[in-house]
Design a protein around this motif. Structure first.
Motif, PDB file in Angstrom:
ATOM      1  N   TYR A  55       0.808  -1.218   0.000  1.00  0.00           N
ATOM      2  CA  TYR A  55       0.000   0.000   0.000  1.00  0.00           C
ATOM      3  C   TYR A  55       0.842   1.269   0.000  1.00  0.00           C
ATOM      4  O   TYR A  55       0.306   2.360  -0.110  1.00  0.00           O
ATOM      5  CB  TYR A  55      -0.988  -0.009   1.171  1.00  0.00           C
ATOM      6  N   LEU A  89     -13.500  -4.604  -9.013  1.00  0.00           N
ATOM      7  CA  LEU A  89     -14.157  -3.352  -8.629  1.00  0.00           C
ATOM      8  C   LEU A  89     -14.936  -3.606  -7.350  1.00  0.00           C
ATOM      9  O   LEU A  89     -15.525  -4.667  -7.169  1.00  0.00           O
ATOM     10  CB  LEU A  89     -15.136  -2.909  -9.728  1.00  0.00           C
ATOM     11  N   PHE A  90     -14.928  -2.642  -6.431  1.00  0.00           N
ATOM     12  CA  PHE A  90     -15.629  -2.820  -5.161  1.00  0.00           C
ATOM     13  C   PHE A  90     -17.129  -2.798  -5.425  1.00  0.00           C
ATOM     14  O   PHE A  90     -17.691  -1.771  -5.797  1.00  0.00           O
ATOM     15  CB  PHE A  90     -15.246  -1.717  -4.183  1.00  0.00           C
ATOM     16  N   HIS A  94     -19.763  -2.837  -3.604  1.00  0.00           N
ATOM     17  CA  HIS A  94     -20.683  -2.068  -2.775  1.00  0.00           C
ATOM     18  C   HIS A  94     -20.496  -0.565  -2.954  1.00  0.00           C
ATOM     19  O   HIS A  94     -21.102   0.236  -2.250  1.00  0.00           O
ATOM     20  CB  HIS A  94     -20.505  -2.454  -1.307  1.00  0.00           C
ATOM     21  N   MET A  95     -19.592  -0.181  -3.889  1.00  0.00           N
ATOM     22  CA  MET A  95     -19.388   1.250  -4.161  1.00  0.00           C
ATOM     23  C   MET A  95     -19.743   1.556  -5.606  1.00  0.00           C
ATOM     24  O   MET A  95     -19.659   0.692  -6.476  1.00  0.00           O
ATOM     25  CB  MET A  95     -17.917   1.622  -3.947  1.00  0.00           C
ATOM     26  N   PHE A 100     -11.682   6.140  -4.187  1.00  0.00           N
ATOM     27  CA  PHE A 100     -11.019   5.383  -3.118  1.00  0.00           C
ATOM     28  C   PHE A 100      -9.529   5.683  -2.981  1.00  0.00           C
ATOM     29  O   PHE A 100      -9.078   6.081  -1.895  1.00  0.00           O
ATOM     30  CB  PHE A 100     -11.268   3.882  -3.345  1.00  0.00           C
ATOM     31  N   PRO A 101      -8.717   5.528  -4.038  1.00  0.00           N
ATOM     32  CA  PRO A 101      -7.286   5.798  -3.861  1.00  0.00           C
ATOM     33  C   PRO A 101      -7.006   7.253  -3.513  1.00  0.00           C
ATOM     34  O   PRO A 101      -6.037   7.552  -2.827  1.00  0.00           O
ATOM     35  CB  PRO A 101      -6.672   5.419  -5.214  1.00  0.00           C
ATOM     36  N   ARG A 156      -8.978   9.140  -1.694  1.00  0.00           N
ATOM     37  CA  ARG A 156      -9.307   9.281  -0.276  1.00  0.00           C
ATOM     38  C   ARG A 156      -8.168   8.773   0.586  1.00  0.00           C
ATOM     39  O   ARG A 156      -7.835   9.344   1.615  1.00  0.00           O
ATOM     40  CB  ARG A 156     -10.580   8.507   0.067  1.00  0.00           C
ATOM     41  N   MET A 157      -7.569   7.657   0.138  1.00  0.00           N
ATOM     42  CA  MET A 157      -6.468   7.080   0.908  1.00  0.00           C
ATOM     43  C   MET A 157      -5.295   8.027   0.984  1.00  0.00           C
ATOM     44  O   MET A 157      -4.482   7.947   1.901  1.00  0.00           O
ATOM     45  CB  MET A 157      -6.013   5.754   0.271  1.00  0.00           C
ATOM     46  N   ARG A 158      -5.200   8.922  -0.030  1.00  0.00           N
ATOM     47  CA  ARG A 158      -4.111   9.879  -0.025  1.00  0.00           C
ATOM     48  C   ARG A 158      -4.526  11.227   0.564  1.00  0.00           C
ATOM     49  O   ARG A 158      -3.832  12.222   0.419  1.00  0.00           O
ATOM     50  CB  ARG A 158      -3.581  10.065  -1.461  1.00  0.00           C
ATOM     51  N   ARG A 189      -9.467   3.504 -12.489  1.00  0.00           N
ATOM     52  CA  ARG A 189      -9.142   3.508 -11.063  1.00  0.00           C
ATOM     53  C   ARG A 189      -7.634   3.361 -10.835  1.00  0.00           C
ATOM     54  O   ARG A 189      -7.076   3.864  -9.866  1.00  0.00           O
ATOM     55  CB  ARG A 189      -9.902   2.397 -10.350  1.00  0.00           C
ATOM     56  N   SER A 190      -6.987   2.657 -11.770  1.00  0.00           N
ATOM     57  CA  SER A 190      -5.562   2.415 -11.579  1.00  0.00           C
ATOM     58  C   SER A 190      -4.713   3.616 -11.951  1.00  0.00           C
ATOM     59  O   SER A 190      -3.538   3.659 -11.631  1.00  0.00           O
ATOM     60  CB  SER A 190      -5.124   1.196 -12.399  1.00  0.00           C
ATOM     61  N   PHE A 215      -4.925   8.197  -9.555  1.00  0.00           N
ATOM     62  CA  PHE A 215      -4.100   8.804  -8.519  1.00  0.00           C
ATOM     63  C   PHE A 215      -2.678   9.078  -8.993  1.00  0.00           C
ATOM     64  O   PHE A 215      -1.765   9.249  -8.185  1.00  0.00           O
ATOM     65  CB  PHE A 215      -4.073   7.914  -7.260  1.00  0.00           C
TER      66      PHE A 215
END
Lengths: 264, 368, 392
Positions: free
Chosen positions: B79, B92-93, B95-96, B104-105, B107-109, B152-153, B156
């Motif tokens: 990570y 792919l998630f 539930h989103m 998502f990525p 947010r993680m940053r 998604r990849s 970010f």
């Protein structure tokens, strides 16, 4: 001829399976004083009897207390165990799995007797806590199975994707893994509650008159004083089963939907 | 490869074994240049995916080192590596929504909300899925899902993108379309991409360089042209594109690469090329591509005749099959106008090829 | 141990500890209880010790008589004495009164006791009572287990069958077995076509049909048994309907009969059979049957040679579940059956709760456990594929 025979037979069996349950509904509204059908008239007397009776209400309360306690305890311990089993192939795993599924295989009467003997020594044989422990032990295997099934169909790539996107392992677990296996956990918890609420044999051994659960009270009623209040209690239990079944199906369907979209 | 710019990724003497005995990857030495599109190509179990997983951080090498921009990354957890990744089953998630997946990525940053929605929108436009932001993965088709996974990849701004057989689940036409899309994306973003596949056509069409894997080792690495035109050994020769494999015995050798070989199944001596020295009488395999064998007029110098076993219609061309045994048969591609329409199986034709198109390898095992 | 293994162990540990302490230990204790024989040594410690040197022939020496009288006169724990008399009476009717007499007279005896005791209570002049006491001076005994199999062991170790009027347990186990087999066969007969029918329905139809199975499954066993209890009464609806239809003139006695036990148990256990069988049938689908049909097999052959073998793992699993559940069943037979219809579980509860004969209760439980284990092993050997194709 065979074409119609099998479906007709099957339908008869299905009707046979469900109808006895509904026979107690009209009976519980009977204005008579004996457990017979057809009913002479309709009345709510037996429900009044139930809801105004200290004995029945306390029994119901006990059942809910033990049920919820079992649901939480079995839910937490069972879920943790399922995670542990799924996480790695540790040594002795097979033995552990066998040990954890024993409560399901051993006849309930043997389990009840054994717990009665052992719990008496420790002094919890006539207490709700003893009952909670007993119910947790027999309900937990089902929780483990349900959660394990959820985990085993979980797509590991989802976790890998989350990590590759920069999520700390704990965050990844919280945001991606938990939502996906929640249906399994909830289904297991509901089943644990139902197992505890309906359970009678262990309750016969491990409860004293002050801690009767609803099934125990019904059993006493059937054996000793044949009052139709029992039918009211039975209807209430059936309605509760409907509710539990409904929620389980709801959760199961949501789980199926999530799984379908992740295993493209 | 530009000699001035240092390589982006270096694998040095990397081994990977799961049980301590069998090595899934052995002695891997590989350099990935910055911004290049490198494909790892090979059959199942050849070690290509494991190599990718080690770079991603999901597996750790049992020996050797992996460096990124000069620094060792073996101890850096996944990570923190900042590599985008695309999986074959999209991952792919569920539930989103699509937008939440892309967010998502970011947010993680800890990127701010408004900037997140900005970048999500821009990236979705790049993959032409601007209207799909609020859809759930369940509602997407295979191609759309894969584009979301791609988006998604890269949303970010990763340092590198790793792709593990991303097009394997798509049907043929969609796959070809997506190959071009990915190539276009690579061009636009100018970012290093590591691509794993078992499909050699994909490797040929998309890559700057291809590394062919077999048995945990790189058999050959080079540009698509080098891999196709000058395969280093029999495995690469048969894995890249289609290739015929004929049994022969060396009859004459000379000072150069060109030697003569007697083709046992066709009773003819032909001129072929060998990159290694051979001995007269040695058993060899002659490999020549179907499109490099031509029908020639009778009596052509250096040609040989063979009886047609089968004629197969391929729409825009025909294939002529010569020789009965599966072990040593010759298939050639011809355009319709190259042969007479009256040609039938059983007829004899004269075949010729340029010596530099027929390569000689050791008979027997795969490596030369 | 690798880090991964350690984490796994940590997660599994709490539940494992609970199961070990709350379940496995108690079962072990039950095994122990089935052979524990503490009453005599607790109530007559000196007698028990003194009897060790006696060979069992004729009468024991004065030292034993003395120890016995001393035990009686100096005994403080009346409960232990009572437990001992009941224990010995279980082995030999009449022993209790003999011992009680001895107890009453103990204070007034004077030496030598070998004469004074038999004078007061004649039985003590014969070897039997002494042999009985000696036999049970061993803290461990096989008597409970033997008795649970209608056997007994005399003081010399010879094993023989108990008197006919006391031999009830072998017959009990047979009855349990017989009822369970019959119930299982009925469930197979009723459940197999039903499961098949549901598996042929469309998704929507199957959902509705499954409700008919799931609702009983989720309804407690007690409630379903209660329903039958009500239905089978002489004044109940079934009799009322039959009389109303003119099929019978006066109400049939259905409650507290074997018939009641069968019908109620089948009703309770059917869902446990239908669910796994249906799951396997759904998994299998009809492809193989269709293939057989295309190869020319008539419907009965398609069924016998293709469908039945393919669904056998599900049938075996369902049958094993039903059989094992019914063997250990307590609630249903206890509520709707007569005394002649009770199974092993009834007597376990009887001994544990009513006569407080924990030795018998645990012995019967142990035998039931062994019986269950044997069934499982036999099933695993004969039908190794049992359960394959069932999804949770």
């Amino acid at each position: 001829m065979m074409r119609f025979a099998v479906p007709a037979f099957a339908i008869l069996v299905l009707v046979f399976m469900i109808s006895p349950i509904f026979v107690i509904f009209p009976l519980s509204f009977s204005s008579g004083s004996v457990l017979t059908l057809p009913v002479p008239g309709y009345s709510l007397q037996w429900y009044e009897d139930f809801f105004f009776s200290e004995r029945w209400l306390s029994a119901t309360k006990n059942s809910f207390i033990v049920g919820f306690a079992t649901m939480f305890l079995a839910g937490i311990l069972g879920t943790m165990a399922a995670f542990g089993i799924n996480y790695s192939d540790f040594r002795g795993k097979k033995l552990i799995l066998a040990a954890l599924s024993l409560p399901m295989i051993v006849p309930l009467i043997v389990t009840a007797t054994s717990m009665f003997l052992a719990f008496s020594i420790v002094g919890i044989a006539n207490s709700l806590s003893g009952l909670v422990i007993a119910h947790t032990i027999i309900a937990a295997p089902y929780v483990v199975i349900t959660v394990l099934a959820s985990l085993q169909t979980f797509d590991m790539n989802l976790l890998r994707a989350a990590l590759s996107l920069g999520a700390h392992p704990i965050t990844a677990f919280r945001e991606v893994v938990m939502p996906m296996i929640m249906p399994g956990v909830i289904a297991g918890a509901i089943f644990a509650f139902a197992t505890s609420f309906d359970e009678l044999v262990i309750a016969i051994f491990i409860t004293g008159p002050g801690q009767f659960t609803l099934p125990r009270q019904m059993f006493a009623g059937l054996r000793e004083f044949l009052s139709p209040t029992i039918s009211a209690a039975a209807v209430i239990m059936v309605l509760l089963s409907f509710v539990l079944l409904f929620f389980t199906e709801l959760v199961r369907q949501r789980g199926e939907r999530l799984k379908a979209s992740s295993n493209e | 490869m530009n000699q001035q710019t240092p390589p982006h990724v270096v694998f040095r003497d990397v081994d990977k074994s799961y049980d301590g005995k069998n090595r899934v990857v052995s002695g891997l030495n590989l350099e990935i240049a910055k911004n290049e599109f490198l494909t790892l190509l090979g059959p199942s179990g050849s070690g290509k995916t494991t190599t990718l997983m080690m770079l991603a951080g999901f597996e750790a090498p049992t020996a050797g080192s992996i460096t990124f921009e000069g620094r060792a990354i073996t101890d850096v957890p996944t990570y923190k590596r900042d590599f985008g990744m695309v999986f074959q089953n999209y991952a792919l998630f569920p539930h989103m929504t699509v937008a939440e997946n892309l967010a998502f990525p970011l947010r993680m940053r800890k990127i701010g909300k408004s900037e997140i929605s900005d970048r999500v929108k821009k990236t979705l436009d790049v993959v032409k899925l601007g209207d799909f932001a609020d859809r759930k993965p369940l509602q997407l088709s295979g191609g759309q899902a894969q584009r979301v996974a791609l988006a998604r990849s890269i949303v970010f701004d990763p340092k590198m993108v790793l792709m593990d057989e991303p097009l394997g689940a798509l049907d043929k036409q969609l796959r070809e379309h997506m190959q071009l899309e990915i190539k276009r994306l690579h061009h636009e973003l100018n970012i290093t991409m590591l691509y794993v596949t078992h499909d050699q056509t994909e490797a040929l069409t998309m890559s700057d360089r291809v590394a062919v894997f077999n048995d945990g080792k790189i058999q050959q690495i080079g540009t698509p042209q080098e891999m196709y035109g000058a395969p280093a050994n029999k495995f690469v020769a048969s894995f890249m594109g289609e290739n015929n494999s004929l049994n022969g015995k060396v009859t004459k050798t000379g000072s150069g690469n060109e030697i003569s070989v007697y083709l046992e199944d066709f009773g003819a001596e032909v001129q072929v090329t060998s990159s290694r020295a051979r001995e007269v009488g040695q058993s060899v395999k002659v490999m020549v591509r179907p499109e490099d064998v031509h029908v020639a007029p009778n009596g052509t110098q250096g040609a040989f005749t063979a009886k047609i076993t089968d004629i197969v219609y391929y729409g825009d061309h025909l294939r002529l099959v010569f020789g009965a045994s599966a072990e040593s048969s010759l298939t050639i591609r011809v355009q319709h106008h190259e042969i007479s329409a009256a040609l039938e199986p059983g007829a004899e034709v004269t075949l010729k090829w340029q010596p530099e198109h027929a390569l000689v390898f050791k008979a027997g095992d795969v490596l030369d | 141990m690798s880090r991964k293994s350690r984490i796994s162990w940590l997660l599994v540990a709490p539940l494992l500890a609970l199961v070990l302490i709350g379940f496995i230990l108690p079962i072990g204790y039950t095994l122990f209880k089935s052979v524990k024989n503490p009453e005599v040594t607790a109530a007559l410690p000196r007698t028990a010790a003194a009897l060790e040197v006696w060979d069992g022939i004729d009468l024991p020496p004065e030292a034993v008589f003395q120890a016995f009288v001393q035990d009686l006169t100096e005994a403080e724990d009346r409960k232990a004495f009572g437990a001992m008399t009941r224990r010995l009476n279980f082995e030999q009717s009449g022993a209790r009164s003999t011992l009680m007499s001895a107890n009453r007279n103990a204070q007034n005896l004077s030496e030598p006791f070998t004469t004074s005791l038999p004078e007061a209570v004649s039985e003590f002049g014969e070897p039997e009572i002494w042999q009985l006491i000696k036999q049970h001076s061993n803290p461990y005994t096989a008597q409970y287990l033997l008795r649970a199999m209608d056997l007994k062991q005399d003081h010399q170790g010879n094993v023989s069958r108990v008197q006919e009027d006391q031999a009830i347990f072998v017959e009990l186990f047979w009855r349990t077995f017989e009822i369970s087999i019959f119930v299982t066969l009925l469930c197979i007969f009723l459940g197999y076509p039903t499961a098949y029918y549901i598996s042929t329905l469309s998704d929507r139809g199957a959902s509705y049909a499954m409700l008919f199975v799931l609702i009983p499954f989720w309804t407690s066993i007690l409630v379903r048994t209660t329903a039958w209890f009500i239905l089978l009464q002489r004044e109940g609806p079934i009799n009322a309907a039959l009389m109303g239809a003119g099929l019978i003139d006066e109400p049939m006695t259905m409650i507290f009969t074997r018939f009641a036990v069968y019908i109620a148990m089948v009703h309770v256990l059917l869902p446990f059979f239908v669910l796994p069988v249906h799951s396997v049938m759904k998994r299998q689908g009809m492809e193989y049957v269709k293939a057989a049909a295309s190869l020319g097999a008539p419907p009965w052959k398609q069924f016998l040679t293709v469908y039945l073998p393919l669904t056998m793992p599900g049938v075996a699993a369902g049958a094993v579940i039903v059989f094992m559940l019914s063997v250990g069943f307590y609630v249903t037979p206890a509520l709707v059956g007569g005394l002649q219809d009770q199974m092993v579980s009834y007597y376990i509860a009887f001994f544990a709760n009513q006569t407080i004969n924990l030795g018998m209760a645990s012995s019967l439980a142990v035998l039931l456990l062994i019986f269950t284990a044997v069934i499982i092993v036999i099933t695993k050997i004969l039908l190794p594929n049992t359960g394959r194709g069932i999804r949770a």
